[in-house]
Design a protein around this motif. Sequence first.
Motif, PDB file in Angstrom:
ATOM      1  N   SER A  58       0.804  -1.214   0.000  1.00  0.00           N
ATOM      2  CA  SER A  58       0.000   0.000   0.000  1.00  0.00           C
ATOM      3  C   SER A  58       0.840   1.268   0.000  1.00  0.00           C
ATOM      4  CB  SER A  58      -0.924   0.013   1.218  1.00  0.00           C
ATOM      5  OG  SER A  58      -0.161   0.102   2.396  1.00  0.00           O
ATOM      6  N   THR A  59       2.157   1.140   0.080  1.00  0.00           N
ATOM      7  CA  THR A  59       3.025   2.313   0.076  1.00  0.00           C
ATOM      8  C   THR A  59       3.280   2.735  -1.361  1.00  0.00           C
ATOM      9  OG1 THR A  59       4.089   1.521   2.066  1.00  0.00           O
ATOM     10  CG2 THR A  59       5.238   3.226   0.838  1.00  0.00           C
ATOM     11  N   ILE A  60       2.987   3.987  -1.678  1.00  0.00           N
ATOM     12  CA  ILE A  60       3.186   4.501  -3.026  1.00  0.00           C
ATOM     13  C   ILE A  60       4.550   5.166  -3.077  1.00  0.00           C
ATOM     14  CG2 ILE A  60       2.352   6.076  -4.785  1.00  0.00           C
ATOM     15  CD1 ILE A  60      -0.432   5.755  -3.512  1.00  0.00           C
ATOM     16  N   VAL A  61       5.461   4.585  -3.838  1.00  0.00           N
ATOM     17  CA  VAL A  61       6.809   5.127  -3.946  1.00  0.00           C
ATOM     18  C   VAL A  61       6.910   6.024  -5.171  1.00  0.00           C
ATOM     19  CG1 VAL A  61       9.241   4.559  -4.192  1.00  0.00           C
ATOM     20  CG2 VAL A  61       7.777   3.166  -2.763  1.00  0.00           C
ATOM     21  N   ALA A  62       6.396   5.564  -6.291  1.00  0.00           N
ATOM     22  CA  ALA A  62       6.449   6.322  -7.537  1.00  0.00           C
ATOM     23  C   ALA A  62       5.208   6.003  -8.349  1.00  0.00           C
ATOM     24  CB  ALA A  62       7.711   5.968  -8.310  1.00  0.00           C
ATOM     25  N   GLY A  63       5.060   6.675  -9.472  1.00  0.00           N
ATOM     26  CA  GLY A  63       3.929   6.418 -10.345  1.00  0.00           C
ATOM     27  C   GLY A  63       4.083   5.095 -11.056  1.00  0.00           C
ATOM     28  N   GLN A  64       3.103   4.743 -11.859  1.00  0.00           N
ATOM     29  CA  GLN A  64       3.156   3.488 -12.600  1.00  0.00           C
ATOM     30  C   GLN A  64       4.254   3.563 -13.645  1.00  0.00           C
ATOM     31  OE1 GLN A  64      -0.743   3.034 -14.165  1.00  0.00           O
ATOM     32  NE2 GLN A  64      -1.640   2.438 -12.201  1.00  0.00           N
ATOM     33  N   LEU A  65       4.821   2.411 -13.983  1.00  0.00           N
ATOM     34  CA  LEU A  65       5.924   2.398 -14.933  1.00  0.00           C
ATOM     35  C   LEU A  65       5.471   2.741 -16.347  1.00  0.00           C
ATOM     36  CD1 LEU A  65       7.841  -0.753 -13.676  1.00  0.00           C
ATOM     37  CD2 LEU A  65       8.431   1.640 -13.349  1.00  0.00           C
ATOM     38  N   GLY A  66       4.265   2.341 -16.731  1.00  0.00           N
ATOM     39  CA  GLY A  66       3.789   2.601 -18.087  1.00  0.00           C
ATOM     40  C   GLY A  66       3.231   4.002 -18.275  1.00  0.00           C
ATOM     41  N   GLU A  67       3.159   4.777 -17.230  1.00  0.00           N
ATOM     42  CA  GLU A  67       2.545   6.104 -17.280  1.00  0.00           C
ATOM     43  C   GLU A  67       3.488   7.093 -17.966  1.00  0.00           C
ATOM     44  OE1 GLU A  67       1.527   9.510 -14.014  1.00  0.00           O
ATOM     45  OE2 GLU A  67       1.059   7.436 -13.497  1.00  0.00           O
ATOM     46  N   THR A  68       2.950   7.909 -18.854  1.00  0.00           N
ATOM     47  CA  THR A  68       3.759   8.965 -19.482  1.00  0.00           C
ATOM     48  C   THR A  68       3.146  10.296 -19.099  1.00  0.00           C
ATOM     49  OG1 THR A  68       2.428   8.871 -21.477  1.00  0.00           O
ATOM     50  CG2 THR A  68       4.424   7.516 -21.431  1.00  0.00           C
ATOM     51  N   SER A  69       3.956  11.225 -18.701  1.00  0.00           N
ATOM     52  CA  SER A  69       3.455  12.538 -18.334  1.00  0.00           C
ATOM     53  C   SER A  69       3.451  13.441 -19.553  1.00  0.00           C
ATOM     54  CB  SER A  69       4.327  13.151 -17.238  1.00  0.00           C
ATOM     55  OG  SER A  69       5.621  13.370 -17.734  1.00  0.00           O
ATOM     56  N   THR A  70       2.724  14.527 -19.488  1.00  0.00           N
ATOM     57  CA  THR A  70       2.628  15.438 -20.628  1.00  0.00           C
ATOM     58  C   THR A  70       3.948  16.140 -20.880  1.00  0.00           C
ATOM     59  OG1 THR A  70       1.813  17.159 -19.163  1.00  0.00           O
ATOM     60  CG2 THR A  70       0.167  15.810 -20.293  1.00  0.00           C
ATOM     61  N   SER A  71       4.699  16.463 -19.837  1.00  0.00           N
ATOM     62  CA  SER A  71       5.979  17.141 -20.041  1.00  0.00           C
ATOM     63  C   SER A  71       6.993  16.203 -20.680  1.00  0.00           C
ATOM     64  CB  SER A  71       6.525  17.675 -18.720  1.00  0.00           C
ATOM     65  OG  SER A  71       6.789  16.599 -17.851  1.00  0.00           O
ATOM     66  N   MET A  72       6.920  14.908 -20.366  1.00  0.00           N
ATOM     67  CA  MET A  72       7.866  13.968 -20.939  1.00  0.00           C
ATOM     68  C   MET A  72       7.547  13.717 -22.410  1.00  0.00           C
ATOM     69  SD  MET A  72       8.908  10.188 -19.619  1.00  0.00           S
ATOM     70  CE  MET A  72       7.523   9.332 -20.308  1.00  0.00           C
ATOM     71  N   SER A  73       6.249  13.631 -22.744  1.00  0.00           N
ATOM     72  CA  SER A  73       5.887  13.351 -24.133  1.00  0.00           C
ATOM     73  C   SER A  73       6.146  14.562 -25.023  1.00  0.00           C
ATOM     74  CB  SER A  73       4.427  12.922 -24.220  1.00  0.00           C
ATOM     75  OG  SER A  73       3.595  13.976 -23.786  1.00  0.00           O
ATOM     76  N   SER A  74       6.081  15.753 -24.458  1.00  0.00           N
ATOM     77  CA  SER A  74       6.333  16.940 -25.281  1.00  0.00           C
ATOM     78  C   SER A  74       7.810  17.082 -25.607  1.00  0.00           C
ATOM     79  CB  SER A  74       5.824  18.196 -24.580  1.00  0.00           C
ATOM     80  OG  SER A  74       6.557  18.392 -23.383  1.00  0.00           O
ATOM     81  N   THR A  75       8.687  16.687 -24.692  1.00  0.00           N
ATOM     82  CA  THR A  75      10.113  16.777 -24.976  1.00  0.00           C
ATOM     83  C   THR A  75      10.607  15.553 -25.707  1.00  0.00           C
ATOM     84  OG1 THR A  75      10.667  15.812 -22.842  1.00  0.00           O
ATOM     85  CG2 THR A  75      10.544  18.215 -22.970  1.00  0.00           C
ATOM     86  N   GLY A  76       9.933  14.418 -25.552  1.00  0.00           N
ATOM     87  CA  GLY A  76      10.314  13.223 -26.242  1.00  0.00           C
ATOM     88  C   GLY A  76      11.477  12.487 -25.612  1.00  0.00           C
ATOM     89  N   GLY A  77      11.984  12.941 -24.489  1.00  0.00           N
ATOM     90  CA  GLY A  77      13.127  12.313 -23.858  1.00  0.00           C
ATOM     91  C   GLY A  77      12.728  11.328 -22.786  1.00  0.00           C
ATOM     92  N   THR A  78      13.704  10.800 -22.114  1.00  0.00           N
ATOM     93  CA  THR A  78      13.443   9.892 -21.006  1.00  0.00           C
ATOM     94  C   THR A  78      13.175  10.699 -19.750  1.00  0.00           C
ATOM     95  OG1 THR A  78      15.787   9.766 -20.516  1.00  0.00           O
ATOM     96  CG2 THR A  78      14.903   8.096 -22.002  1.00  0.00           C
ATOM     97  N   PRO A  79      12.395  10.162 -18.836  1.00  0.00           N
ATOM     98  CA  PRO A  79      12.130  10.908 -17.606  1.00  0.00           C
ATOM     99  C   PRO A  79      13.394  11.068 -16.758  1.00  0.00           C
ATOM    100  CG  PRO A  79      11.211   8.708 -17.473  1.00  0.00           C
ATOM    101  CD  PRO A  79      11.723   8.878 -18.860  1.00  0.00           C
ATOM    102  N   THR A  80      13.511  12.219 -16.128  1.00  0.00           N
ATOM    103  CA  THR A  80      14.638  12.492 -15.262  1.00  0.00           C
ATOM    104  C   THR A  80      14.132  12.770 -13.866  1.00  0.00           C
ATOM    105  OG1 THR A  80      14.571  14.846 -15.727  1.00  0.00           O
ATOM    106  CG2 THR A  80      15.948  13.499 -17.165  1.00  0.00           C
ATOM    107  N   LEU A  81      15.043  13.011 -12.955  1.00  0.00           N
ATOM    108  CA  LEU A  81      14.649  13.307 -11.579  1.00  0.00           C
ATOM    109  C   LEU A  81      13.935  14.644 -11.485  1.00  0.00           C
ATOM    110  CD1 LEU A  81      17.802  12.141  -9.637  1.00  0.00           C
ATOM    111  CD2 LEU A  81      15.601  11.012  -9.753  1.00  0.00           C
ATOM    112  N   LEU A  82      14.267  15.576 -12.367  1.00  0.00           N
ATOM    113  CA  LEU A  82      13.673  16.905 -12.299  1.00  0.00           C
ATOM    114  C   LEU A  82      12.360  16.994 -13.045  1.00  0.00           C
ATOM    115  CD1 LEU A  82      16.892  19.019 -12.780  1.00  0.00           C
ATOM    116  CD2 LEU A  82      15.745  18.460 -10.662  1.00  0.00           C
ATOM    117  N   GLY A  83      11.957  15.970 -13.766  1.00  0.00           N
ATOM    118  CA  GLY A  83      10.649  15.969 -14.401  1.00  0.00           C
ATOM    119  C   GLY A  83      10.666  16.113 -15.831  1.00  0.00           C
TER     120      GLY A  83
END
Length: 73
Positions: A48-73
């Motif tokens: 029940s502890t949420i550490v991070a989001g789902q692995l298959g989830e893509t955020s809008t900022s990541m899809s707009s840049t097209g890069g891999t997710p980083t620690l800063l978003g």
Amino acid sequence: MSFMKPKVYVPPPPPVPEEPEQADYEKAAALAGEAETQERKKRRGRGSTIVAGQLGETSTSMSSTGGTPTLLG
């Protein structure tokens, strides 16, 4: 010579405090047991502890840049 002594009212001493009760170890153990069970009920498991989001989830900022997710978003 009473005029040399100040007229000060001295209150009577407080009453003697009552003797404290003897420690009731059975009652203390019961209360400690109840507190421990309540603390254990509040705990959450590893699932029940949420550490991070789902692995298959893509955020809008990541899809707009097209890069891999980083620690800063």
